[in-house]
Write a protein that holds these residues in place. Structure first.
Motif, mmCIF file in Angstrom:
data_model
loop_
_atom_site.group_PDB
_atom_site.id
_atom_site.type_symbol
_atom_site.label_atom_id
_atom_site.label_comp_id
_atom_site.label_asym_id
_atom_site.label_seq_id
_atom_site.Cartn_x
_atom_site.Cartn_y
_atom_site.Cartn_z
ATOM 1 N N ASP A 16 0.800 -1.298 0.044
ATOM 2 C CA ASP A 16 -0.200 -0.061 -0.129
ATOM 3 C C ASP A 16 1.034 1.392 -0.151
ATOM 4 O O ASP A 16 0.591 2.105 0.833
ATOM 5 C CB ASP A 16 -0.887 0.086 1.222
ATOM 6 C CG ASP A 16 -1.999 -1.224 1.103
ATOM 7 O OD1 ASP A 16 -2.467 -1.284 0.115
ATOM 8 O OD2 ASP A 16 -2.254 -1.576 2.225
ATOM 9 N N SER A 17 1.939 1.290 -0.784
ATOM 10 C CA SER A 17 3.095 2.229 -0.826
ATOM 11 C C SER A 17 2.151 3.608 -1.364
ATOM 12 O O SER A 17 1.515 3.599 -2.310
ATOM 13 C CB SER A 17 4.072 1.942 -1.832
ATOM 14 O OG SER A 17 4.697 3.234 -2.147
ATOM 15 N N PHE A 18 2.350 4.861 -0.421
ATOM 16 C CA PHE A 18 2.195 6.030 -0.788
ATOM 17 C C PHE A 18 2.662 6.646 -2.320
ATOM 18 O O PHE A 18 2.062 7.257 -2.808
ATOM 19 C CB PHE A 18 2.381 7.268 0.256
ATOM 20 C CG PHE A 18 2.012 6.915 1.757
ATOM 21 C CD1 PHE A 18 0.541 6.639 1.928
ATOM 22 C CD2 PHE A 18 2.511 6.943 2.773
ATOM 23 C CE1 PHE A 18 0.084 6.230 3.009
ATOM 24 C CE2 PHE A 18 1.898 6.946 3.986
ATOM 25 C CZ PHE A 18 0.811 6.679 4.363
ATOM 26 N N ASN A 19 3.716 6.143 -2.384
ATOM 27 C CA ASN A 19 4.562 6.426 -3.530
ATOM 28 C C ASN A 19 3.911 5.967 -4.716
ATOM 29 O O ASN A 19 3.991 6.554 -5.864
ATOM 30 C CB ASN A 19 5.975 6.487 -3.584
ATOM 31 C CG ASN A 19 6.583 7.762 -2.487
ATOM 32 O OD1 ASN A 19 6.688 8.625 -2.826
ATOM 33 N ND2 ASN A 19 6.505 7.190 -1.125
ATOM 34 N N LYS A 20 3.722 4.638 -4.558
ATOM 35 C CA LYS A 20 3.095 3.818 -5.817
ATOM 36 C C LYS A 20 1.877 4.477 -6.396
ATOM 37 O O LYS A 20 1.508 4.712 -7.282
ATOM 38 C CB LYS A 20 2.960 2.272 -5.385
ATOM 39 C CG LYS A 20 2.391 1.728 -6.589
ATOM 40 C CD LYS A 20 2.067 0.145 -6.100
ATOM 41 C CE LYS A 20 1.423 -0.813 -7.418
ATOM 42 N NZ LYS A 20 0.985 -1.854 -6.851
ATOM 43 N N LYS A 21 0.858 4.976 -5.173
ATOM 44 C CA LYS A 21 -0.364 5.478 -5.410
ATOM 45 C C LYS A 21 -0.075 6.784 -6.136
ATOM 46 O O LYS A 21 -0.688 7.555 -7.098
ATOM 47 C CB LYS A 21 -0.961 5.715 -4.221
ATOM 48 C CG LYS A 21 -2.521 6.214 -4.182
ATOM 49 C CD LYS A 21 -3.274 6.253 -3.079
ATOM 50 C CE LYS A 21 -4.564 7.076 -3.099
ATOM 51 N NZ LYS A 21 -5.247 6.952 -1.972
ATOM 52 N N GLU A 24 0.875 6.206 -9.868
ATOM 53 C CA GLU A 24 -0.340 5.962 -10.683
ATOM 54 C C GLU A 24 -1.265 7.120 -10.930
ATOM 55 O O GLU A 24 -1.891 7.520 -11.896
ATOM 56 C CB GLU A 24 -0.994 4.910 -9.908
ATOM 57 C CG GLU A 24 -0.248 3.587 -9.947
ATOM 58 C CD GLU A 24 -0.970 2.280 -9.153
ATOM 59 O OE1 GLU A 24 -1.856 2.846 -8.312
ATOM 60 O OE2 GLU A 24 -0.413 1.278 -9.023
ATOM 61 N N ALA A 25 -1.334 8.039 -9.880
ATOM 62 C CA ALA A 25 -1.993 9.355 -9.943
ATOM 63 C C ALA A 25 -1.563 10.291 -11.006
ATOM 64 O O ALA A 25 -2.108 10.756 -11.712
ATOM 65 C CB ALA A 25 -2.327 9.898 -8.703
ATOM 66 N N ASN A 148 1.830 13.393 2.318
ATOM 67 C CA ASN A 148 0.636 12.878 2.014
ATOM 68 C C ASN A 148 -0.251 12.749 2.990
ATOM 69 O O ASN A 148 -0.215 12.590 4.241
ATOM 70 C CB ASN A 148 1.084 11.410 2.075
ATOM 71 C CG ASN A 148 0.129 10.348 1.635
ATOM 72 O OD1 ASN A 148 -0.276 10.549 0.537
ATOM 73 N ND2 ASN A 148 -0.089 9.354 2.341
ATOM 74 N N TYR A 153 -5.647 13.188 -2.807
ATOM 75 C CA TYR A 153 -6.186 12.368 -3.932
ATOM 76 C C TYR A 153 -7.882 12.737 -3.813
ATOM 77 O O TYR A 153 -8.421 12.752 -2.623
ATOM 78 C CB TYR A 153 -6.122 10.923 -3.761
ATOM 79 C CG TYR A 153 -4.458 10.597 -3.709
ATOM 80 C CD1 TYR A 153 -3.845 10.509 -4.910
ATOM 81 C CD2 TYR A 153 -3.855 10.041 -2.578
ATOM 82 C CE1 TYR A 153 -2.424 10.283 -4.958
ATOM 83 C CE2 TYR A 153 -2.683 9.839 -2.553
ATOM 84 C CZ TYR A 153 -1.887 10.189 -3.754
ATOM 85 O OH TYR A 153 -0.481 9.657 -3.645
ATOM 86 N N GLY A 157 -8.920 8.196 -6.687
ATOM 87 C CA GLY A 157 -7.690 8.024 -6.661
ATOM 88 C C GLY A 157 -6.775 8.913 -7.777
ATOM 89 O O GLY A 157 -5.549 8.696 -7.922
ATOM 90 N N ASN A 158 -7.199 9.940 -8.309
ATOM 91 C CA ASN A 158 -6.743 10.876 -9.050
ATOM 92 C C ASN A 158 -6.227 12.111 -7.870
ATOM 93 O O ASN A 158 -6.786 12.286 -7.009
ATOM 94 C CB ASN A 158 -7.729 11.704 -9.963
ATOM 95 C CG ASN A 158 -8.430 10.700 -10.875
ATOM 96 O OD1 ASN A 158 -7.558 9.781 -11.578
ATOM 97 N ND2 ASN A 158 -9.797 10.672 -11.015
#
Length: 182
Positions: A16-21, A24-25, A148, A153, A157-158
């Motif tokens: 659940d990485s903040f940076n992966k999210k 993706e956004a 964060n 977001y 998730g945008n």
């Protein structure tokens, strides 16, 4: 229309990485002539110079994905005021053996998020130092240090309304950087 393939290297392998999210956004803010490859780094062995002559398959894959890209976006958390070991390991693998770095000349963008007020400022600075040595032209401005927090977001998730203009500006500058250097 030119097509720019961007390798996205997320410095966190947490599910659940903040940076992966964030990565993706951010991809949704790029123009249609940009596509993305999420570069996997969680299966890389620790770098060992003894393996340079015969690297394992995950290392070959990593180097191939970076080599095929016209640019790289690093999205990293900050661990102990620096970059995560897993990210440094990936950088080392793709830069070796000496003289055969696949990073060289790839226009890079550096960004990240954390729960702290300074975002990932120190990790980004350390990463920029490493990239400078590897001859990676790295977008210098604007520097983006993202906390964060709620509202970053939207429900889908945008990137949220409060940060959209700011992050779109970074994306626009990175797009111009890639087009200048690729």
């Amino acid at each position: 229309m030119a097509q720019y393939r961007i390798a996205v290297v997320v410095g966190s392998i947490r599910k659940d990485s903040f940076n992966k999210k964030l990565a993706e956004a951010l991809e949704k803010l790029f123009p249609a002539d940009f596509s993305f490859t999420a570069v996997r780094i969680d299966d890389l062995p620790l770098y060992n110079q003894d393996d340079d002559a015969n690297p394992p398959e995950p290392v070959k894959r990593l180097k191939g994905e970076i080599a095929a890209a016209q640019g790289v976006v690093f999205v990293t958390p900050e661990y102990n005021r620096s970059i995560p070991g897993v990210l440094k390991n990936a950088i080392d693998h793709a830069s070796r053996p000496y003289g055969q770095s696949v990073w060289e000349g790839k226009p890079a963008g550096v960004i990240g998020t954390s729960v702290g007020q300074l975002g990932t400022a120190l990790a980004q600075q350390h990463l920029r130092n490493v990239l400078a040595y590897l001859d990676v032209p790295t977008l210098g401005q604007p520097e983006i240090f993202i906390q964060n927090r709620e509202g970053l977001y939207d429900a889908a998730g945008n990137i949220g309304e409060a940060s959209h203009k700011f992050l779109q500006g970074w994306v626009n500058d990175y797009v111009a950087w890639v087009k200048k250097h690729a």
